[in-house]
Design a protein around this motif. Structure first.
Motif, PDB file in Angstrom:
ATOM      1  N   GLY A  98       0.673  -1.450  -0.406  1.00 47.54           N
ATOM      2  CA  GLY A  98      -0.018   0.089  -0.094  1.00 47.54           C
ATOM      3  C   GLY A  98       0.794   1.880   0.198  1.00 47.54           C
ATOM      4  N   LYS A  99       0.357   1.918  -0.195  1.00 44.05           N
ATOM      5  CA  LYS A  99       1.322   3.261  -0.334  1.00 44.05           C
ATOM      6  C   LYS A  99       1.811   3.213   1.907  1.00 44.05           C
ATOM      7  CE  LYS A  99      -1.955   6.319  -2.896  1.00 44.05           C
ATOM      8  NZ  LYS A  99      -3.226   6.977  -3.486  1.00 44.05           N
ATOM      9  N   ILE A 100       3.096   4.208   1.404  1.00 46.19           N
ATOM     10  CA  ILE A 100       4.065   4.460   2.551  1.00 46.19           C
ATOM     11  C   ILE A 100       3.012   5.828   2.931  1.00 46.19           C
ATOM     12  CG2 ILE A 100       5.957   5.388   3.393  1.00 46.19           C
ATOM     13  CD1 ILE A 100       6.676   3.273   1.119  1.00 46.19           C
ATOM     14  N   GLY A 101       2.307   5.551   4.903  1.00 52.63           N
ATOM     15  CA  GLY A 101       1.842   6.830   5.160  1.00 52.63           C
ATOM     16  C   GLY A 101       3.524   7.756   5.649  1.00 52.63           C
TER      17      GLY A 101
END
Length: 93
Positions: A3-6
């Motif tokens: 997933g996206k790196i937050g």
């Protein structure tokens, strides 16, 4: 897959880096990374300008019998400590 790196992931990665290398080594590592980036940038710029000069006009030796001063590549503007001479080969043959 990933997933996206937050923000929480970035904080975790930063924490792991600090634990692995220590807080005292990080400024030195960042400094050397910046110096490497400046050197790479100046080398690429020198290669582009050298290529443009060779395409524009061929280099002729001085007619008065004197030798031209050797060219140097500097890591950053004003950086005389890491300057090194440039060896040029004669490719006219």
């Amino acid at each position: 897959m990933f997933g996206k790196i937050g923000v929480p992931e970035l904080i975790l990665i930063l924490g792991i880096v600090v634990l692995l290398f220590g807080a005292k080594k990080l400024p030195d590592m960042a400094r050397s990374l910046g110096k490497s980036a400046r050197i790479l940038k100046s080398e690429a710029k020198a290669m582009k300008s050298e290529s443009a000069q060779k395409d524009a006009a061929p280099a002729d030796p001085p007619q008065d019998g004197t030798q031209a001063a050797p060219r140097t590549i500097k890591a950053a503007p004003g950086d005389v400590n890491s300057a090194r001479p440039v060896t040029e080969t004669d490719r006219t043959a």
